[in-house]
Design an enzyme around this catalytic site. Sequence first.
Site, PDB file in Angstrom:
ATOM      1  CB  CYS A   1      13.325 -10.784 -25.708  1.00 49.97           C
ATOM      2  SG  CYS A   1      12.188 -10.387 -27.210  1.00 49.97           S
TER       3      CYS A   1
ATOM      4  CG  HIS B   1      14.609  -6.614 -24.080  1.00 52.12           C
ATOM      5  ND1 HIS B   1      15.410  -7.170 -24.695  1.00 52.12           N
ATOM      6  CD2 HIS B   1      13.480  -6.562 -25.008  1.00 52.12           C
ATOM      7  CE1 HIS B   1      14.953  -8.018 -25.728  1.00 52.12           C
ATOM      8  NE2 HIS B   1      13.631  -7.357 -26.021  1.00 52.12           N
TER       9      HIS B   1
ATOM     10  CD  GLU C   1      18.193  -7.138 -22.551  1.00 58.00           C
ATOM     11  OE1 GLU C   1      17.839  -7.270 -23.641  1.00 58.00           O
ATOM     12  OE2 GLU C   1      17.739  -7.314 -21.472  1.00 58.00           O
TER      13      GLU C   1
END
Length: 646
Positions: free
Chosen positions: A488, A611, A613
């Site tokens: 990001c 994303h 994560e």
Amino acid sequence: VPVADCAVTTLGYSTYLGEAMAIGERTPLALIDGPASGRMAVGEAITNIAAARIGAIGDVKLSANWMCAAGHPGEDAALFDTVKAVGMELCPALGVSIPVGKDSMSMRTTWRDAGTGAQKAVTAPLSLIVSAFAPVTDARATLTPQLRMDAGETELVLVDLGAGKNRLGGSALAQVHGELGDVAPDLDDAAKLKAFFAAIQDLNAAGMLLAYHDRSDGGLFATLCEMAFAARAGVTAYLDTLALDAKRLDVDGHERQSDVLSASVEERVAAALFNEELGAVLQIRKGDRATVMGKLREAGLSAQCHVIGHPNAEGEVRIIVNGKPVLAEKRSHLHRAWSRVTHEIQRLRDNPQCADQEYERLLDEADPGLHAKLTFDPAHDIAAPFVAKGARPRIAILREQGVNGQAEMAAAFDRAGFAAVDVHMSDIIAGRVKLSGFKAFAACGGFSYGDVLGAGEGWAKSILFNPRARDEFEAFFQRGDSFALGACNGCQMMSNLKGIIPGAQDWPHFERNASEQYEARVALVEIQKSPSILFAGMEASRIPIATAHGEGRAVFASAVAMDACRYLVGARFVDNRGKVTETYPYNPNGSPQGITAVTTPDGRFTILMPHPERVFRSVLLSWHPREWGEDSPWMRMFRNARAWVA
């Protein structure tokens, strides 16, 4: 499909405990009956949050936001009566507390028209917005409106807490006819709502409920349609019991004549479909009917429960009365009607081409929907042998002002066997921390510099224009034993450092999304064959992933640069059929050829806009195949990194 009864978060990165939030609001009813509007707002919040797995209704806490035009004739009295009804009568009866709230008592404005000199005023009606919060015992057990089409023969059960009164005052049906009505729906019996909540929790805990959707905002027709839209399936509903049966029970359990029985069949059907009384639609297995109805009977709700229909595989919403269809419409056509207002606003506000693409896709009857295709076993921990030796390589979890994604990034690398260290850019610039002490860094996302335009570029310039920071990063990139991940804002930042990253000279720059809006949604990506050490063994897998960015569109300096990167692409956006796409919203930012991740020729430095994560646990995905276990496929990325270091 944006339908949900409540929001659920987890309390941490190694637990299924969580918290649920839901909202209730029935402001139009206050024009008819202030106390009824307050009771219905609380009731709607409760029936919404019931979709989460909550221990008991007493665990629910409410926040009340009151708005009123104080001093306007009748409004002070209505406010007093509504506060009394909610705070002193209903909530104590439910065993629910309101520990916090706020109010705005100036919901009236006056002005003088500049042209005519006439005095004008606008007065907002009494309004109560109820926010409900509760601890969740298992976030995985959250019910959603998505109908299950893989559970064999199933049925739909309406729990009608309005007990057949079908009061239409303040409903959407009344509004589209330019009417208000004179009888508002109400919560007549707090004990019934309390019993309903407990029964839903028990049935959920027993695995008896496949889908759930609150009925009180929009009515039964909207509820059934939204469940059908979420599943991309049809629904057949039989309304004889609701619209033709003359026998109804009042709140005391006594038989009475329905208020609408003197009306025509058409009017009774409309009342059954569009009343916005409290209630919910449940999807159950046909074989569980006796058990489910027995549980509801024990709760004292037998008179409120009706088996009304079932899903169908024909893709139609069918309403049957007296053996004849009063409505048989394609689900896709109704979905378009449901989305039309959104589409018209979106065309004005956003890129109209993207708005049209999203709207037109609803006509694709054969769209298979979001899915996953894996070429590896996510339960296989390839890093386990190295983690077992006890060594935990240090990784810098790098952040800048405004970044908020560092906690989940640290949790993912920690689970993979790294020692994650929080490192702020100011630490590097001031010389307090040196990258030479780390095997890797992960540049995180989430609103760096307030997510203003070019935020990632600003982050990069804080490195490039600071001699100490630039030397630190250049030395890190030149090492042969280091790796880095940028997600990001971190992706934007690293793309602007390509001049000091070996092999990154053809990387794209990331610019404003083609939709001209910040995009936060679940998208589908396919892992490409590339040198990236993070994607090793994941090639050809299609995996849902969270995206959240305003500037994610990859822009290459030239066609030559894009061609030079074709073997460095790590992931591309694909549509629901698995084809690489530039079509919105499958490709949420409009990147050419769906490109959303690139790496370097040696695979050590990888950047991507989505994303991973944020979804390294299956429970963190808003949708995932039911057979997935604790670790989502994205955990493989972080374990690949640990295995590479070893």
